[in-house]
Scaffold this motif. Structure first.
Motif, PDB file in Angstrom:
ATOM      1  N   ARG A 118      -0.165  -9.041  -7.293  1.00 50.31           N
ATOM      2  CA  ARG A 118      -0.641  -7.695  -7.581  1.00 50.31           C
ATOM      3  C   ARG A 118       0.320  -6.644  -7.026  1.00 50.31           C
ATOM      4  NH1 ARG A 118      -5.904  -8.237  -9.313  1.00 50.31           N
ATOM      5  NH2 ARG A 118      -6.832 -10.278  -8.929  1.00 50.31           N
ATOM      6  N   SER A 119       0.290  -5.467  -7.632  1.00 46.73           N
ATOM      7  CA  SER A 119       1.182  -4.388  -7.227  1.00 46.73           C
ATOM      8  C   SER A 119       0.542  -3.433  -6.232  1.00 46.73           C
ATOM      9  CB  SER A 119       1.625  -3.599  -8.464  1.00 46.73           C
ATOM     10  OG  SER A 119       0.491  -3.056  -9.143  1.00 46.73           O
ATOM     11  N   SER A 120      -0.714  -3.687  -5.882  1.00 47.42           N
ATOM     12  CA  SER A 120      -1.396  -2.835  -4.909  1.00 47.42           C
ATOM     13  C   SER A 120      -2.472  -3.641  -4.194  1.00 47.42           C
ATOM     14  CB  SER A 120      -2.035  -1.621  -5.605  1.00 47.42           C
ATOM     15  OG  SER A 120      -3.008  -2.037  -6.547  1.00 47.42           O
ATOM     16  N   ASN A 121      -2.971  -3.103  -3.108  1.00 45.49           N
ATOM     17  CA  ASN A 121      -3.997  -3.767  -2.319  1.00 45.49           C
ATOM     18  C   ASN A 121      -5.356  -3.571  -2.972  1.00 45.49           C
ATOM     19  OD1 ASN A 121      -5.583  -4.935  -0.365  1.00 45.49           O
ATOM     20  ND2 ASN A 121      -5.407  -3.223   1.083  1.00 45.49           N
ATOM     21  N   SER A 122      -5.515  -4.225  -4.126  1.00 46.77           N
ATOM     22  CA  SER A 122      -6.750  -4.129  -4.889  1.00 46.77           C
ATOM     23  C   SER A 122      -6.875  -5.352  -5.779  1.00 46.77           C
ATOM     24  CB  SER A 122      -6.752  -2.855  -5.745  1.00 46.77           C
ATOM     25  OG  SER A 122      -7.817  -2.875  -6.677  1.00 46.77           O
ATOM     26  N   THR A 123      -8.108  -5.811  -5.986  1.00 44.99           N
ATOM     27  CA  THR A 123      -8.337  -6.961  -6.870  1.00 44.99           C
ATOM     28  C   THR A 123      -8.693  -6.515  -8.286  1.00 44.99           C
ATOM     29  OG1 THR A 123     -10.641  -7.053  -6.122  1.00 44.99           O
ATOM     30  CG2 THR A 123      -9.058  -8.475  -4.995  1.00 44.99           C
ATOM     31  N   ALA A 124      -8.391  -5.265  -8.608  1.00 45.31           N
ATOM     32  CA  ALA A 124      -8.632  -4.768  -9.961  1.00 45.31           C
ATOM     33  C   ALA A 124      -7.761  -5.516 -10.961  1.00 45.31           C
ATOM     34  CB  ALA A 124      -8.347  -3.269 -10.027  1.00 45.31           C
ATOM     35  N   ALA A 125      -8.262  -5.638 -12.195  1.00 40.98           N
ATOM     36  CA  ALA A 125      -7.558  -6.427 -13.209  1.00 40.98           C
ATOM     37  C   ALA A 125      -6.251  -5.778 -13.641  1.00 40.98           C
ATOM     38  CB  ALA A 125      -8.459  -6.637 -14.418  1.00 40.98           C
ATOM     39  N   GLY A 126      -6.123  -4.477 -13.540  1.00 40.13           N
ATOM     40  CA  GLY A 126      -4.969  -3.791 -14.106  1.00 40.13           C
ATOM     41  C   GLY A 126      -3.704  -3.832 -13.289  1.00 40.13           C
ATOM     42  N   ASN A 127      -3.738  -4.404 -12.083  1.00 41.03           N
ATOM     43  CA  ASN A 127      -2.535  -4.372 -11.238  1.00 41.03           C
ATOM     44  C   ASN A 127      -1.826  -5.722 -11.112  1.00 41.03           C
ATOM     45  OD1 ASN A 127      -4.326  -5.731  -9.628  1.00 41.03           O
ATOM     46  ND2 ASN A 127      -3.973  -4.500  -7.781  1.00 41.03           N
ATOM     47  N   VAL A 128      -2.176  -6.675 -11.971  1.00 39.01           N
ATOM     48  CA  VAL A 128      -1.531  -7.992 -11.937  1.00 39.01           C
ATOM     49  C   VAL A 128      -0.162  -7.892 -12.614  1.00 39.01           C
ATOM     50  CG1 VAL A 128      -1.645 -10.392 -12.687  1.00 39.01           C
ATOM     51  CG2 VAL A 128      -3.731  -9.217 -11.932  1.00 39.01           C
ATOM     52  N   VAL A 129       0.896  -8.244 -11.878  1.00 39.39           N
ATOM     53  CA  VAL A 129       2.256  -8.144 -12.412  1.00 39.39           C
ATOM     54  C   VAL A 129       2.893  -9.514 -12.652  1.00 39.39           C
ATOM     55  CG1 VAL A 129       2.667  -5.883 -11.401  1.00 39.39           C
ATOM     56  CG2 VAL A 129       3.207  -7.939 -10.068  1.00 39.39           C
ATOM     57  N   GLY A 130       2.156 -10.560 -12.374  1.00 36.28           N
ATOM     58  CA  GLY A 130       2.680 -11.908 -12.591  1.00 36.28           C
ATOM     59  C   GLY A 130       1.784 -12.937 -11.947  1.00 36.28           C
ATOM     60  N   LYS A 131       2.129 -14.195 -12.117  1.00 39.74           N
ATOM     61  CA  LYS A 131       1.352 -15.278 -11.535  1.00 39.74           C
ATOM     62  C   LYS A 131       2.306 -16.295 -10.896  1.00 39.74           C
ATOM     63  CE  LYS A 131      -2.472 -14.831 -14.842  1.00 39.74           C
ATOM     64  NZ  LYS A 131      -3.604 -14.610 -13.933  1.00 39.74           N
ATOM     65  N   LEU A 132       2.158 -16.506  -9.605  1.00 43.07           N
ATOM     66  CA  LEU A 132       2.968 -17.492  -8.907  1.00 43.07           C
ATOM     67  C   LEU A 132       2.482 -18.891  -9.242  1.00 43.07           C
ATOM     68  CD1 LEU A 132       3.231 -15.759  -5.409  1.00 43.07           C
ATOM     69  CD2 LEU A 132       5.083 -16.067  -7.065  1.00 43.07           C
ATOM     70  N   ALA A 133       3.401 -19.849  -9.220  1.00 42.57           N
ATOM     71  CA  ALA A 133       3.083 -21.235  -9.557  1.00 42.57           C
ATOM     72  C   ALA A 133       3.030 -22.086  -8.295  1.00 42.57           C
ATOM     73  CB  ALA A 133       4.122 -21.785 -10.523  1.00 42.57           C
ATOM     74  N   LEU A 134       2.560 -23.301  -8.472  1.00 34.64           N
ATOM     75  CA  LEU A 134       2.445 -24.248  -7.373  1.00 34.64           C
ATOM     76  C   LEU A 134       3.780 -24.395  -6.647  1.00 34.64           C
ATOM     77  CD1 LEU A 134       0.629 -26.465  -6.004  1.00 34.64           C
ATOM     78  CD2 LEU A 134       1.704 -28.073  -7.598  1.00 34.64           C
ATOM     79  N   ASN A 135       3.734 -24.282  -5.298  1.00 32.76           N
ATOM     80  CA  ASN A 135       4.889 -24.482  -4.409  1.00 32.76           C
ATOM     81  C   ASN A 135       5.947 -23.384  -4.492  1.00 32.76           C
ATOM     82  OD1 ASN A 135       3.944 -26.802  -3.122  1.00 32.76           O
ATOM     83  ND2 ASN A 135       4.745 -28.138  -4.726  1.00 32.76           N
ATOM     84  N   ASP A 136       5.653 -22.268  -5.170  1.00 34.94           N
ATOM     85  CA  ASP A 136       6.496 -21.097  -4.995  1.00 34.94           C
ATOM     86  C   ASP A 136       6.432 -20.684  -3.524  1.00 34.94           C
ATOM     87  OD1 ASP A 136       7.238 -21.018  -7.616  1.00 34.94           O
ATOM     88  OD2 ASP A 136       5.967 -19.330  -8.183  1.00 34.94           O
ATOM     89  N   GLU A 137       7.471 -20.033  -3.042  1.00 32.97           N
ATOM     90  CA  GLU A 137       7.562 -19.706  -1.617  1.00 32.97           C
ATOM     91  C   GLU A 137       7.510 -18.196  -1.402  1.00 32.97           C
ATOM     92  OE1 GLU A 137      10.921 -21.673   0.204  1.00 32.97           O
ATOM     93  OE2 GLU A 137      10.752 -23.341  -1.221  1.00 32.97           O
ATOM     94  N   VAL A 138       6.717 -17.780  -0.414  1.00 35.48           N
ATOM     95  CA  VAL A 138       6.585 -16.363  -0.085  1.00 35.48           C
ATOM     96  C   VAL A 138       6.636 -16.181   1.425  1.00 35.48           C
ATOM     97  CG1 VAL A 138       5.172 -15.939  -2.136  1.00 35.48           C
ATOM     98  CG2 VAL A 138       4.055 -16.404   0.059  1.00 35.48           C
ATOM     99  N   GLU A 139       6.912 -14.960   1.839  1.00 28.90           N
ATOM    100  CA  GLU A 139       6.871 -14.580   3.251  1.00 28.90           C
ATOM    101  C   GLU A 139       5.828 -13.492   3.413  1.00 28.90           C
ATOM    102  OE1 GLU A 139       9.577 -12.147   6.546  1.00 28.90           O
ATOM    103  OE2 GLU A 139      10.486 -12.854   4.681  1.00 28.90           O
ATOM    104  N   ILE A 140       4.970 -13.607   4.432  1.00 28.85           N
ATOM    105  CA  ILE A 140       3.958 -12.582   4.686  1.00 28.85           C
ATOM    106  C   ILE A 140       4.599 -11.397   5.395  1.00 28.85           C
ATOM    107  CG2 ILE A 140       1.860 -12.019   5.971  1.00 28.85           C
ATOM    108  CD1 ILE A 140       0.827 -14.764   5.484  1.00 28.85           C
ATOM    109  N   LEU A 141       4.396 -10.205   4.838  1.00 31.59           N
ATOM    110  CA  LEU A 141       4.910  -8.972   5.430  1.00 31.59           C
ATOM    111  C   LEU A 141       3.839  -8.210   6.187  1.00 31.59           C
ATOM    112  CD1 LEU A 141       7.136  -7.582   2.502  1.00 31.59           C
ATOM    113  CD2 LEU A 141       7.808  -9.047   4.419  1.00 31.59           C
TER     114      LEU A 141
END
Length: 501
Positions: A65-88
């Motif tokens: 999501r592009s913002s701190n909201s679970t609204a449907a309109g802010n989804v910019v993509g979908k990560l797949a299994l075992n993609d890697e991220v860092e918590i900011l």
């Protein structure tokens, strides 16, 4: 998929249907990796997460999501299994989201938005490992063929071996939606089987189950081939829509449905599954052949709406053979073979088969199946493999027995020629979407499961007919184990007389 023009599924609608259907988590699928699956932090408190630490995605498809909201309109993509991220940033306890930076993803760019947020519930400190498969699948949309290969691992450049070849139906090109004329075409790319569902029905009830738990088996329509013609037999499978008005196809998802991941319409396979069809096992390929008839297409379009569909015996065999995690590659390619068949004689011709496959030439594998009601509507529902059922001591009687038979598995590779003399809808042209020969790039060697100079047809040059998505390794390149080079023998292209050579 459907004989009814009004019923649309396996593309945009399927995203809604999946959301209403319970599915197994990746951890549930990894039956042989319980220690790894247990490390997933689903439902963990934010106090257990660490800012600045790397985490792996532990589900098939996770909204970014592009913002701190679970609204449907802010989804910019979908990560797949075992993609890697860092918590900011862990944000506050009132939100299930955390702010992240993408370190590695096969589906989403790290600059998809200025700020990125995901649910904390699908982050894991370790990779989730699915049960390995020694097989992979290549579905050629151009020729409407599904082929399964046993992966060769003896050397980096060895040829793979075909273990199954079958006809399939792809998304119909003759019509689309109001917004997109190509809405029901099958997308190309790399995905994986995430689960098998037995006797699946979509969540909106557009397509009834082939069989539903507790149903009287006698209420299932009669086999297609019991009628005088396939067309008459197919009409028995037309039924009223359960929720709404109009007609639809009974049991359109067939005996088994394989869910593919990534599945979304942003970076995945547009929710286009691989599944069975109407009809019984005794019907063989009748339901597939029905979609290719000239006269039935004058009345209605029975093609798929994006999913790839096989006859029920074939999909049951795939359910038996291929575990979750199996790679599926969808391509649009001209076909060839590394080896060459030699035909001699004039009046009495004799063919010397491909040397590597001489033992399977006109000698199919005989697979015994028994379809029981057990596991209906369940993820990972009981296989139809007779030997497995007997080995497990599963009881069967008139209460749970549906059908038994033998499926002759074609294990001999047959390259399909490009034939502009044939109707594309007939399944024999080698160019189902009529992209023209100049838009093909390279060849697919059906006897090796590898490609020579292959690239997906250019979506721009084909004016949107071809759409490519899925995992990043097969969008603009070909994985090394699928690449090869050298001499090969494509079948002769058959052109209309008015066309130049």
């Amino acid at each position: 998929m459907s004989i009814s023009r009004s019923a649309k599924i396996c593309s945009s609608l399927l995203s809604v249907l999946i959301a209403t259907t319970p599915v197994a988590s990746t951890a549930q699928l990894a039956t042989n990796t319980s220690s790894v699956a247990a490390t997933a932090t689903k439902g963990v408190d934010k106090s257990q997460l660490i800012v600045g630490q790397r985490y792996f995605i532990s589900t098939d498809s996770l909204n970014v999501r592009s913002s701190n909201s679970t609204a449907a309109g802010n989804v910019v993509g979908k990560l797949a299994l075992n993609d890697e991220v860092e918590i900011l940033n862990l944000l506050n306890e009132a939100t299930p989201l955390v702010q992240i930076r993408i370190l590695k993803s096969s589906t989403v760019r790290n600059d998809a938005a200025l700020e990125l947020f995901v649910s904390k519930d699908y982050l894991s400190t370790k990779e989730v490992v699915l049960p390995g498969s020694k097989y992979f699948v290549i579905q050629n949309v151009a020729t409407e063929k599904t082929r399964v290969y046993e992966r060769c691992t003896t050397s980096p450049d060895c040829a793979h071996r075909l273990v199954m070849e079958s006809d399939m139906v792809v998304g119909r090109p003759e019509e689309g939606s109001e917004k997109d004329p190509h809405a029901f075409k099958t997308w190309l790319g790399h995905a994986r089987i995430s689960e098998w569902v037995k006797f699946y029905q979509d969540g909106l009830g557009h397509y009834p189950h082939w069989y539903k738990a507790g149903q009287d088996i006698k209420t299932i329509p009669a086999p297609i081939t019991d009628s005088v013609t396939k067309t008459l037999g197919g009409r028995k499978w037309i039924t009223e829509v359960e929720k709404g008005s109009g007609s639809t196809i009974y049991g359109a998802f067939g005996w088994y449905a394989g869910k593919l991941t990534p599945g979304d319409e942003i970076n995945g396979m547009n929710y286009q599954w691989m599944h069975g069809t109407m009809g019984w096992g005794k019907d063989g390929p009748a339901a597939i052949e029905l979609t290719r008839g000239f006269f039935v297409n004058l009345v209605s379009n029975p093609g798929s709406s994006g999913c790839t569909r096989l006859e029920n015996r074939a999909i049951a065999y795939l359910r038996h053979l291929l575990p979750p995690g199996t790679d599926i590659y969808r391509v649009y390619a001209k076909e060839s073979t590394r080896e060459q068949e030699i035909t001699t004689g004039v009046f009495k011709k004799k063919t010397s088969p491909l040397p590597r496959y001489a033992d399977t030439y006109e000698r199919p594998l005989h697979w015994q199946y028994m379809l029981l009601t057990d596991g209906a509507q369940q993820s990972g529902g009981l296989t139809a493999d007779l030997n497995t059922i007997l080995a497990k001591g599963i009881r069967y009687s008139t209460n749970n027995y549906i059908e038994q038979g033998v499926y002759e598995v074609d294990q001999y590779p047959n390259a399909v020629a490009l034939k502009t003399t044939r109707r594309a809808a007939g399944g024999k042209s080698g160019d189902r979407y009529n992209i023209d020969e100049e838009n093909f790039s390279g060849y697919f060697l059906v006897d090796e499961g590898r490609f020579i100079n292959y690239a997906h047809p250019n979506p721009a040059l084909t004016k949107g007919v071809i759409k490519v998505s899925g995992m990043a390794d097969f969008r603009n390149s070909v994985p090394a184990f699928l690449n090869t080079y050298g001499v090969h023998y494509p079948p002769k292209v058959e052109k209309n007389e008015q066309q130049p050579n």
